[in-house]
Design a protein around this motif. Structure first.
Motif, PDB file in Angstrom:
ATOM      1  N   THR A 115      46.379  50.820  39.637  1.00 58.32           N
ATOM      2  CA  THR A 115      47.170  50.778  38.409  1.00 58.32           C
ATOM      3  C   THR A 115      48.639  50.552  38.716  1.00 58.32           C
ATOM      4  O   THR A 115      49.322  49.774  38.033  1.00 58.32           O
ATOM      5  CB  THR A 115      46.982  52.078  37.601  1.00 58.32           C
ATOM      6  OG1 THR A 115      45.594  52.254  37.301  1.00 58.32           O
ATOM      7  CG2 THR A 115      47.762  52.028  36.290  1.00 58.32           C
ATOM      8  N   LEU A 116      49.148  51.210  39.754  1.00 53.98           N
ATOM      9  CA  LEU A 116      50.537  51.002  40.171  1.00 53.98           C
ATOM     10  C   LEU A 116      50.749  49.561  40.631  1.00 53.98           C
ATOM     11  O   LEU A 116      51.741  48.912  40.267  1.00 53.98           O
ATOM     12  CB  LEU A 116      50.901  51.970  41.292  1.00 53.98           C
ATOM     13  CG  LEU A 116      52.310  51.817  41.889  1.00 53.98           C
ATOM     14  CD1 LEU A 116      53.377  52.031  40.826  1.00 53.98           C
ATOM     15  CD2 LEU A 116      52.506  52.776  43.049  1.00 53.98           C
ATOM     16  N   LYS A 117      49.813  49.033  41.407  1.00 54.95           N
ATOM     17  CA  LYS A 117      49.929  47.648  41.873  1.00 54.95           C
ATOM     18  C   LYS A 117      49.872  46.671  40.701  1.00 54.95           C
ATOM     19  O   LYS A 117      50.594  45.666  40.676  1.00 54.95           O
ATOM     20  CB  LYS A 117      48.829  47.338  42.881  1.00 54.95           C
ATOM     21  CG  LYS A 117      49.038  48.002  44.243  1.00 54.95           C
ATOM     22  CD  LYS A 117      47.933  47.630  45.222  1.00 54.95           C
ATOM     23  CE  LYS A 117      48.198  48.207  46.600  1.00 54.95           C
ATOM     24  NZ  LYS A 117      47.123  47.864  47.569  1.00 54.95           N
ATOM     25  N   PHE A 118      49.025  46.966  39.726  1.00 52.49           N
ATOM     26  CA  PHE A 118      48.937  46.125  38.532  1.00 52.49           C
ATOM     27  C   PHE A 118      50.261  46.120  37.783  1.00 52.49           C
ATOM     28  O   PHE A 118      50.777  45.059  37.395  1.00 52.49           O
ATOM     29  CB  PHE A 118      47.809  46.639  37.637  1.00 52.49           C
ATOM     30  CG  PHE A 118      47.746  46.008  36.268  1.00 52.49           C
ATOM     31  CD1 PHE A 118      47.577  44.634  36.113  1.00 52.49           C
ATOM     32  CD2 PHE A 118      47.850  46.795  35.120  1.00 52.49           C
ATOM     33  CE1 PHE A 118      47.508  44.059  34.850  1.00 52.49           C
ATOM     34  CE2 PHE A 118      47.780  46.230  33.864  1.00 52.49           C
ATOM     35  CZ  PHE A 118      47.618  44.857  33.721  1.00 52.49           C
ATOM     36  N   PHE A 125      43.670  36.912  35.257  1.00 55.87           N
ATOM     37  CA  PHE A 125      44.683  36.354  36.165  1.00 55.87           C
ATOM     38  C   PHE A 125      45.206  37.437  37.101  1.00 55.87           C
ATOM     39  O   PHE A 125      45.335  37.229  38.317  1.00 55.87           O
ATOM     40  CB  PHE A 125      45.827  35.757  35.339  1.00 55.87           C
ATOM     41  CG  PHE A 125      47.058  35.403  36.134  1.00 55.87           C
ATOM     42  CD1 PHE A 125      47.167  34.169  36.749  1.00 55.87           C
ATOM     43  CD2 PHE A 125      48.106  36.312  36.259  1.00 55.87           C
ATOM     44  CE1 PHE A 125      48.310  33.839  37.476  1.00 55.87           C
ATOM     45  CE2 PHE A 125      49.238  35.992  36.979  1.00 55.87           C
ATOM     46  CZ  PHE A 125      49.343  34.757  37.593  1.00 55.87           C
ATOM     47  N   TYR A 126      45.513  38.611  36.534  1.00 59.87           N
ATOM     48  CA  TYR A 126      46.060  39.713  37.334  1.00 59.87           C
ATOM     49  C   TYR A 126      44.975  40.341  38.214  1.00 59.87           C
ATOM     50  O   TYR A 126      45.235  40.711  39.371  1.00 59.87           O
ATOM     51  CB  TYR A 126      46.697  40.754  36.416  1.00 59.87           C
ATOM     52  CG  TYR A 126      47.925  40.238  35.716  1.00 59.87           C
ATOM     53  CD1 TYR A 126      49.155  40.235  36.352  1.00 59.87           C
ATOM     54  CD2 TYR A 126      47.855  39.712  34.426  1.00 59.87           C
ATOM     55  CE1 TYR A 126      50.290  39.735  35.727  1.00 59.87           C
ATOM     56  CE2 TYR A 126      48.981  39.205  33.799  1.00 59.87           C
ATOM     57  CZ  TYR A 126      50.196  39.216  34.451  1.00 59.87           C
ATOM     58  OH  TYR A 126      51.321  38.704  33.835  1.00 59.87           O
ATOM     59  N   ALA A 127      43.760  40.448  37.679  1.00 61.83           N
ATOM     60  CA  ALA A 127      42.652  40.983  38.474  1.00 61.83           C
ATOM     61  C   ALA A 127      42.384  40.100  39.690  1.00 61.83           C
ATOM     62  O   ALA A 127      42.172  40.603  40.806  1.00 61.83           O
ATOM     63  CB  ALA A 127      41.398  41.101  37.611  1.00 61.83           C
ATOM     64  N   ASP A 128      42.429  38.783  39.499  1.00 67.69           N
ATOM     65  CA  ASP A 128      42.218  37.857  40.613  1.00 67.69           C
ATOM     66  C   ASP A 128      43.307  38.018  41.666  1.00 67.69           C
ATOM     67  O   ASP A 128      43.032  37.976  42.872  1.00 67.69           O
ATOM     68  CB  ASP A 128      42.193  36.413  40.108  1.00 67.69           C
ATOM     69  CG  ASP A 128      40.929  36.087  39.320  1.00 67.69           C
ATOM     70  OD1 ASP A 128      39.975  36.890  39.373  1.00 67.69           O
ATOM     71  OD2 ASP A 128      40.914  35.040  38.644  1.00 67.69           O
ATOM     72  N   LYS A 129      44.546  38.190  41.226  1.00 70.57           N
ATOM     73  CA  LYS A 129      45.651  38.391  42.167  1.00 70.57           C
ATOM     74  C   LYS A 129      45.448  39.659  42.989  1.00 70.57           C
ATOM     75  O   LYS A 129      45.833  39.722  44.164  1.00 70.57           O
ATOM     76  CB  LYS A 129      46.978  38.489  41.404  1.00 70.57           C
ATOM     77  CG  LYS A 129      47.439  37.201  40.757  1.00 70.57           C
ATOM     78  CD  LYS A 129      48.065  36.273  41.777  1.00 70.57           C
ATOM     79  CE  LYS A 129      48.698  35.060  41.116  1.00 70.57           C
ATOM     80  NZ  LYS A 129      49.293  34.134  42.104  1.00 70.57           N
ATOM     81  N   LEU A 130      44.860  40.683  42.371  1.00 68.72           N
ATOM     82  CA  LEU A 130      44.603  41.954  43.049  1.00 68.72           C
ATOM     83  C   LEU A 130      43.269  41.952  43.797  1.00 68.72           C
ATOM     84  O   LEU A 130      42.917  42.953  44.430  1.00 68.72           O
ATOM     85  CB  LEU A 130      44.636  43.106  42.033  1.00 68.72           C
ATOM     86  CG  LEU A 130      45.996  43.357  41.362  1.00 68.72           C
ATOM     87  CD1 LEU A 130      45.852  44.359  40.223  1.00 68.72           C
ATOM     88  CD2 LEU A 130      47.022  43.851  42.369  1.00 68.72           C
TER      89      LEU A 130
END
Length: 302
Positions: free
Chosen positions: A199-202, A218-223
């Motif tokens: 969650t912090l990284k998101f 998009f954000y999930a893929d980056k993570l």
């Protein structure tokens, strides 16, 4: 035993200082103080919100600090950050012979390179709107930061125009030194579970992404995780959806750009990642009840 919780909401820095029983400041954008050898046994439990960014460094203090729904104790994590608009609750238990603490309050406008709240979020990952990292510093790190706190306090005692500029420079140095020192390390950070870490990284990924208006995928893929797992982590930690957190940061930046820049709606839309200005205007109005132009006029008329 403290049974009454005093609650305060302050948009003016002196109103907030009054709730703490502290002297007024002549500068509406900055405040610093230190406390050493103070009897804190009668300090009432207090809950507050204000429009400033707050830094607390506490040594030898046993207390329960709740920031929104996140709880830490300065005995375990002695450096803590509170962002503008967050609800903070302090319940002091006791202090030991080593007790000392520092508090810094500043408005984004006080720094030479930040004009608004979003600029602070974007530059400093330890200021977050939803996840609250506290840090457990070793003695060497404490001494590094105290050096800057003490220099600011020394010049704050005689708040001339020149001293104010010196303080501005020292605060800038302190913030960037903290950014350098406070990398994500499990041993010193209050973020402990995997879901809190994600969650912090998101949240920090949103802040560092220039064109933010993307699907959660998009954000999930980056993570490098699934959308479902990202959503589960965020919901567990914040009780909000990932979309709600993303929308909040988009609107923080959008409001800042509308209010404090000369960019038109088309330019702001492009900067935030919208395909055209009509989509941005519709999105903005759905969140505020105003078009960007009307929102800016309302601010100017206040």
């Amino acid at each position: 035993m403290k049974t009454k919780l005093e609650q305060y909401n302050s948009s003016n820095i002196n109103d907030f200082l009054k709730t703490l029983g502290l002297e007024d400041t002549n500068n509406p954008l900055f405040y610093i103080s230190s406390f050493e050898g103070v009897n804190i046994s009668e300090v009432p439990a207090m809950s507050y919100k204000h429009d400033y960014f707050e830094i607390n460094l506490c040594i030898g203090l046993d207390a329960k600090i709740s920031i929104d729904d996140y709880e830490i104790n300065p005995i375990d994590f002695n450096l803590n950050f509170i962002s503008s608009g967050q609800k903070a609750t302090w319940e002091v238990k006791q202090s030991d012979a080593t007790y000392m603490s520092y508090i810094v309050l500043f408005s984004p406008e006080f720094l030479p390179f930040t004009k608004n709240i979003f600029d602070v979020f974007e530059n400093f990952p330890f200021f977050n709107h939803f996840t609250i990292p506290g840090y457990k510093l070793d003695r060497g790190q404490i001494n590094k930061f105290i050096y800057y706190f003490d220099l600011m306090i020394f010049h704050y005692k005689d708040l001339t125009k020149d001293n104010l500029e010196i303080i501005r420079a020292y605060l800038t140095l302190l913030l960037f030194k903290m950014k350098e020192e406070l990398v994500f390390v499990n041993e010193v950070n209050s973020i402990k579970t995997k879901k809190e870490e994600i969650t912090l990284k998101f949240e920090n990924l949103i802040k560092s992404t220039s064109e933010k208006f993307h699907p959660i995928k998009f954000y999930a893929d980056k993570l490098e995780i699934s959308t479902v797992y990202l959503s589960e982590c965020v919901k567990t930690v914040t009780n909000l959806t990932a979309k709600q957190i993303l929308d909040d940061y988009i609107m923080i930046e959008a409001k800042s750009l509308v209010a404090q820049s000369n960019l038109n709606s088309s330019q702001i839309a492009s900067r935030l990642g919208f395909i055209d200005d009509s989509n941005f205007i519709k999105y903005f109005k759905s969140k505020t009840g105003f078009t960007p132009m009307k929102y800016k006029k309302e601010l100017l008329n206040k």
